[in-house]
Design a protein around this motif. Structure first.
Motif, PDB file in Angstrom:
ATOM      1  N   ARG A  60       9.667   4.401  -2.891  1.00  0.00           N
ATOM      2  CA  ARG A  60       8.928   5.538  -2.346  1.00  0.00           C
ATOM      3  C   ARG A  60       7.704   5.029  -1.592  1.00  0.00           C
ATOM      4  O   ARG A  60       7.264   3.904  -1.792  1.00  0.00           O
ATOM      5  N   ARG A  61       7.146   5.877  -0.778  1.00  0.00           N
ATOM      6  CA  ARG A  61       5.949   5.514  -0.051  1.00  0.00           C
ATOM      7  C   ARG A  61       4.705   5.860  -0.874  1.00  0.00           C
ATOM      8  O   ARG A  61       3.660   5.225  -0.736  1.00  0.00           O
ATOM      9  N   VAL A  62       4.837   6.845  -1.734  1.00  0.00           N
ATOM     10  CA  VAL A  62       3.692   7.362  -2.485  1.00  0.00           C
ATOM     11  C   VAL A  62       3.492   6.605  -3.804  1.00  0.00           C
ATOM     12  O   VAL A  62       4.353   5.850  -4.245  1.00  0.00           O
ATOM     13  N   PHE A  68      -0.552  -5.099   5.044  1.00  0.00           N
ATOM     14  CA  PHE A  68       0.788  -5.099   5.647  1.00  0.00           C
ATOM     15  C   PHE A  68       1.492  -3.749   5.483  1.00  0.00           C
ATOM     16  O   PHE A  68       1.585  -3.228   4.362  1.00  0.00           O
ATOM     17  N   HIS A  69       1.988  -3.238   6.592  1.00  0.00           N
ATOM     18  CA  HIS A  69       2.703  -1.953   6.602  1.00  0.00           C
ATOM     19  C   HIS A  69       3.962  -2.060   7.444  1.00  0.00           C
ATOM     20  O   HIS A  69       4.082  -2.956   8.289  1.00  0.00           O
ATOM     21  N   THR A  70       4.859  -1.096   7.249  1.00  0.00           N
ATOM     22  CA  THR A  70       6.040  -0.999   8.107  1.00  0.00           C
ATOM     23  C   THR A  70       6.320   0.468   8.429  1.00  0.00           C
ATOM     24  O   THR A  70       5.878   1.367   7.724  1.00  0.00           O
ATOM     25  N   GLY A  71       7.066   0.672   9.507  1.00  0.00           N
ATOM     26  CA  GLY A  71       7.574   2.019   9.783  1.00  0.00           C
ATOM     27  C   GLY A  71       7.114   2.648  11.080  1.00  0.00           C
ATOM     28  O   GLY A  71       7.651   3.670  11.481  1.00  0.00           O
ATOM     29  N   LEU A 120      -1.661  -4.496   9.625  1.00  0.00           N
ATOM     30  CA  LEU A 120      -0.588  -5.138  10.396  1.00  0.00           C
ATOM     31  C   LEU A 120       0.665  -4.295  10.200  1.00  0.00           C
ATOM     32  O   LEU A 120       1.288  -4.311   9.130  1.00  0.00           O
ATOM     33  N   GLU A 121       0.989  -3.538  11.218  1.00  0.00           N
ATOM     34  CA  GLU A 121       2.035  -2.509  11.133  1.00  0.00           C
ATOM     35  C   GLU A 121       3.282  -2.985  11.877  1.00  0.00           C
ATOM     36  O   GLU A 121       3.247  -3.189  13.090  1.00  0.00           O
ATOM     37  N   PHE A 122       4.370  -3.168  11.145  1.00  0.00           N
ATOM     38  CA  PHE A 122       5.622  -3.637  11.756  1.00  0.00           C
ATOM     39  C   PHE A 122       6.577  -2.479  11.999  1.00  0.00           C
ATOM     40  O   PHE A 122       6.846  -1.678  11.094  1.00  0.00           O
ATOM     41  N   THR A 136       0.854  -1.201   0.000  1.00  0.00           N
ATOM     42  CA  THR A 136       0.000   0.000   0.000  1.00  0.00           C
ATOM     43  C   THR A 136       0.885   1.245   0.000  1.00  0.00           C
ATOM     44  O   THR A 136       0.628   2.204  -0.725  1.00  0.00           O
ATOM     45  N   HIS A 137       1.940   1.186   0.806  1.00  0.00           N
ATOM     46  CA  HIS A 137       2.933   2.255   0.832  1.00  0.00           C
ATOM     47  C   HIS A 137       4.210   1.804   0.129  1.00  0.00           C
ATOM     48  O   HIS A 137       5.292   1.758   0.726  1.00  0.00           O
ATOM     49  N   GLY A 138       4.082   1.472  -1.139  1.00  0.00           N
ATOM     50  CA  GLY A 138       5.216   1.183  -2.009  1.00  0.00           C
ATOM     51  C   GLY A 138       6.370   0.435  -1.358  1.00  0.00           C
ATOM     52  O   GLY A 138       6.370  -0.798  -1.270  1.00  0.00           O
ATOM     53  N   VAL A 139       7.337   1.182  -0.892  1.00  0.00           N
ATOM     54  CA  VAL A 139       8.584   0.653  -0.328  1.00  0.00           C
ATOM     55  C   VAL A 139       8.335  -0.295   0.846  1.00  0.00           C
ATOM     56  O   VAL A 139       9.164  -1.167   1.129  1.00  0.00           O
ATOM     57  N   GLU A 140       7.185  -0.177   1.494  1.00  0.00           N
ATOM     58  CA  GLU A 140       6.870  -1.087   2.598  1.00  0.00           C
ATOM     59  C   GLU A 140       6.554  -2.491   2.078  1.00  0.00           C
ATOM     60  O   GLU A 140       6.364  -3.425   2.859  1.00  0.00           O
ATOM     61  N   GLY A 141       6.495  -2.629   0.753  1.00  0.00           N
ATOM     62  CA  GLY A 141       6.099  -3.890   0.140  1.00  0.00           C
ATOM     63  C   GLY A 141       7.065  -5.043   0.327  1.00  0.00           C
ATOM     64  O   GLY A 141       6.673  -6.202   0.193  1.00  0.00           O
TER      65      GLY A 141
HETATM   66 ZN   LIG Z   1       2.348   2.132   5.681  1.00  0.00          ZN
END
Ligand SMILES: [Zn+2]
Length: 362
Positions: free
Chosen positions: A111-113, A221-224, A290-292, A66-71
């Motif tokens: 990128r995130r965008v 799935f997300h990170t950050g 799910l935020e890591f 969803t947030h690019g680089v978090e993939g």
């Molecule tokens: Zn995210």
């Protein structure tokens, strides 16, 4: 070699791993191509794997990037699940829908965008209505993305942010910076300008695969954010609604609910949570982010500052891009075995609990 080979080094490798694992698992595939290209001119797409009965009434959905680089995170998990669990982990009348790289541009460019400069998780608003305002962002917009990354203009911008932070406090500072804004298309957390390609693709996938199902669990799935490697399950249902009860029945006490003040994550408009829930009014949707955790928020701000500077003032294909992209990659993908081990443990736990939750007797 990594002990966790399902994680990839870049978007193209992630895509190859996903397609190979899905094929071996016997999934039915579909593909959504964007006109945007990667930094090497490569074609980009979102790939979707359906596993289980075509007519299943229950579906567990896992979304990456969803947030690019978090993939890197979600993709590594999806490939691992397809390779190690697959159809044997499903139940009767239950299918899995894995959406790989819903924001392939952001994944490929680190990128995130999206290609439109959108934060996809601020983009699921009603674009026919006036956008939410964020007066705090207007105060610091130019300081967040200074015209130079060193020298007097840079120092002045940093001083401006420190002063604003002292003036309003940490909570309001973070709300202004990351709460989302609809005024600066090249700035942080921009949600406006119309439905992005990734938003429209999400709706196309929902229409094709989910519109006629009765019970749907979605894990994005997300990170950050949060402690390093810890996977926080964040939800945004109103208290005492069916959604709020279901997230607790599925995932127990480890769920945090923004509407109960249990998480630092805010239930801001434009989240994928609202996109899925609004698009599926006749289904029981049970959705969580799910935020890591990775590194701290301040290093995140510095990474965003470089990324937005590069795409506003710099040359995204020049030599200056390299350290900026490396910082973004590291911020959202620590790329260590200890971190990946935590991702896989928590990811498998969350999906298993979702499958059990979908099949629990009411
Ligand atoms: Zn995210």
């Amino acid at each position: 070699m990594s002990a966790y080979p399902t994680f990839a080094a870049d978007y193209s490798e992630a895509r190859e791993k996903f397609l190979a694992a899905a094929r071996i698992a016997g999934a039915t595939m579909s593909r959504y191509d964007t006109a945007a290209r990667g930094p090497g001119g490569e074609a980009l797409s979102t790939d979707v794997a359906w596993l289980g009965p075509d007519d299943a009434s229950k579906v567990v959905v896992a979304v990456s990037s969803t947030h690019g680089v978090e993939g890197f995170c979600g993709s590594g998990f999806q490939v691992d699940w397809l390779a190690r669990k697959g159809v044997a982990a499903l139940r009767r009348d239950t299918a899995a829908l894995f959406i790989h790289a819903i924001n392939p541009y952001g994944f490929a460019w680190l990128r995130r965008v999206t290609e439109e400069g959108n934060d996809l998780n601020r983009n699921y608003v009603d674009h026919g209505k006036p956008y939410p305002d964020n007066p705090g962002y207007l105060e610091i917009a130019d300081a967040l993305v200074p015209s130079a990354l060193s020298g007097p203009a840079f120092e002045a911008a940093e001083a401006r942010l420190r002063a604003y932070r002292t003036q309003v406090g940490d909570v309001d500072f973070n709300r202004a910076m990351s709460g989302g804004q609809y005024t600066h298309a090249d700035g942080f957390f921009f949600g406006g300008g119309g439905p992005s390609w990734s938003n429209r693709t999400t709706h196309a996938i929902i229409e094709r695969h989910l519109a006629r199902r009765s019970d749907i669990a979605v894990i994005d799935f997300h990170t950050g954010l949060g402690p390093f490697g810890y996977g926080e399950l964040i939800t945004h249902y109103d208290p005492d609604t069916g959604g709020s009860q279901r997230v607790r029945a599925f995932w127990g006490e480890s769920v945090t609910e923004s509407k109960r003040g249990q998480t630092s994550s805010q239930a801001r408009d434009g989240l994928g949570h609202y996109g899925y829930n609004r698009a599926l009014p006749n289904a029981r949707v049970t959705m969580a982010t799910l935020e890591f955790g990775t590194y701290d928020r301040e290093s995140g701000r510095r990474a965003f500052r470089g990324d937005h500077w590069l795409h506003k003032y710099g040359d995204p294909l020049g030599a200056e891009a390299k350290p900026i992209r490396a910082a973004m990659r590291k911020q959202f993908y620590p790329d260590t075995d200890e971190w990946k081990e935590m991702i896989l443990f928590r990811g498998h736990q969350t999906v298993r609990q979702a499958i059990e939750g979908l099949n629990a007797k009411a």
